[in-house]
Design an enzyme around this catalytic site. Structure first.
Site, short mmCIF file in Angstrom:
data_model
loop_
_atom_site.label_atom_id
_atom_site.label_comp_id
_atom_site.label_asym_id
_atom_site.label_seq_id
_atom_site.Cartn_x
_atom_site.Cartn_y
_atom_site.Cartn_z
N ASP A 194 -59.02 -51.24 28.43
CA ASP A 194 -60.14 -50.71 29.20
C ASP A 194 -59.96 -51.13 30.66
O ASP A 194 -60.33 -52.23 31.06
CB ASP A 194 -61.47 -51.22 28.66
N HIS A 199 -64.98 -54.01 35.85
CA HIS A 199 -64.85 -55.32 35.23
C HIS A 199 -63.90 -56.26 35.98
O HIS A 199 -63.62 -57.36 35.49
CB HIS A 199 -64.40 -55.16 33.78
N ILE A 214 -68.80 -57.14 35.91
CA ILE A 214 -69.46 -57.51 34.67
C ILE A 214 -68.45 -57.52 33.53
O ILE A 214 -67.38 -56.94 33.60
CB ILE A 214 -70.62 -56.54 34.33
N GLY A 217 -68.80 -54.48 27.68
CA GLY A 217 -69.70 -54.55 26.53
C GLY A 217 -68.94 -54.77 25.24
O GLY A 217 -69.38 -55.50 24.35
#
Length: 291
Positions: A194, A199, A214, A217
Site C-alpha cells: 500500500d 502514510h 497516519i 487502517g
C-alpha cells in the site's frame, strides 16, 4: 463525475494472478508488529510462539495477510475498476472483511477475481465496496470485502447502504491489552504494497487534512487480529473463520492501541481505541468469528 456507480457495478469481473512466498509473509508480520514486545510477551524475539510469525522454518500465516497477498492487489485493482476515478487524497479505508475458506499457505500462486458489488451514496461522500475472491488449484482460499470511503463523491442519488452499528456488550471485557505502534510502523507496513503517500509524506498528509502521516487502517487491522489470536485463540491462526471491522478513526505512528475483547459463542467482539487520545475510537463493529 469521477464515480459512475452503474458502470462500476455492472462491469465484468477482472482477474489477476497473485503470488507470494515466505518473505512476503514475514515482511507483513513484521509490519504489524511481530517481534515487538507486548504485555504478554516481554521477550518476543526468542518466544517460540512469536517465532511462528518471523522464522521461516516455523511459519504460519495470519489470515489478515489476505489483504496484502500479491502486493495489495485487491485495493489497487478495485480503485482502477471501470467507472471509478478518484483522488487518493480523498480516499479513506471505511471497513474490511476477510473470510477464510481454509488456512493460508506460506507460499502460493492463486487467481484473484475482483468486482464492485455496490457503490453507496452517503451524501457528501461515496462508499465503494470492492470484492476479491481468491482461489488456487485446490479451490477457494479467501474472500475480501473492502469498503472505501471517498470524500466529496456523494450526492448522485444512489442507495445510502447499510448503517447499522454493533453495540458493545454491557459488561466488562474479558481481556484488555495494549499494542504500541512504532514511529516507523507505517514505513515498514507500506512495503507490503500500500504505497499511498498519505502514510509517509507529511505534505501529502496535509493535503488530505492531517497534521502528519497516519497509520494504514489495514495495519491496525492486522495488529488487532494478531492480538486476538495470541491472547484468546491459543496462537492458532487456523481457528479464524472471518474477521470484519469498521475503521472509526485514525492512528498516528507512535501511539498506543488499547484493545478490548469480549468472548461470545463462536466469536470475539473487539473494540480498539487510541489510549493516548482519551480513548478515541479506532476500530468499531469488529468481530472475529472462529472455530
Amino acid at each position: 463525475m469521477p464515480i459512475d456507480a452503474a458502470k462500476a457495478t455492472s462491469a465484468e469481473p477482472r482477474t489477476t494472478e497473485l503470488a507470494w512466498d515466505h518473505k512476503d509473509v514475514q515482511l507483513y508480520h513484521l509490519g504489524i508488529g511481530a517481534g515487538a514486545a507486548t504485555p504478554e510477551k516481554p521477550h518476543p524475539a526468542t518466544d517460540p510462539d512469536e517465532l511462528r510469525y518471523t522464522l521461516e522454518s516455523a511459519l504460519h500465516v495470519l489470515p489478515a495477510f489476505a489483504t496484502v497477498a500479491g502486493g495489495g492487489m485487491a485495493l489497487a485493482g478495485g480503485l482502477s475498476a471501470p467507472g471509478i476515478d478518484v483522488d487518493l487524497a480523498a480516499v479513506l479505508h471505511g471497513g474490511q472483511t476477510v473470510t477464510v475458506h481454509r488456512p493460508l499457505p506460506v507460499s502460493g500462486r492463486a487467481t484473484q477475481t475482483s468486482s464492485v458489488p455496490a457503490v453507496y451514496d452517503k451524501g457528501k461522500a461515496a462508499v465503494i465496496v470492492l470484492r476479491s475472491e481468491v482461489a488456487d488449484d485446490d479451490g477457494p482460499l479467501w474472500t475480501c470485502d473492502t469498503r472505501i470511503f471517498v470524500r466529496g463523491e456523494g450526492g448522485f442519488g444512489g442507495d445510502r447502504g447499510p448503517s447499522a452499528r454493533l453495540e458493545l456488550p454491557d459488561r466488562a471485557p474479558d481481556l484488555s491489552t495494549e499494542r504500541h505502534i512504532r514511529e516507523d510502523q507505517a514505513l515498514l507496513y507500506r512495503l507490503s504494497g500500500d504505497w499511498n503517500p498519505l502514510h509517509a509524506d507529511p505534505e501529502f498528509a496535509k493535503l488530505a487534512g492531517f497534521d502528519r502521516p497516519i497509520l494504514h487502517g489495514l495495519c491496525t487491522y492486522g495488529v488487532t487480529l494478531k492480538a486476538v489470536v495470541d491472547t484468546l485463540l491459543g496462537g492458532d491462526v487456523a481457528r479464524v473463520r472471518s474477521y470484519t471491522t469498521r475503521f472509526a478513526g485514525v492512528v498516528f505512528p507512535g501511539e498506543t492501541l488499547r484493545i478490548r475483547l469480549w468472548r461470545e459463542p463462536g466469536r470475539i467482539q473487539v473494540s480498539v481505541t487510541a489510549a493516548d487520545r482519551d480513548e478515541a475510537p479506532v476500530l468499531a463493529d469488529t468481530v472475529v468469528e472462529h472455530n
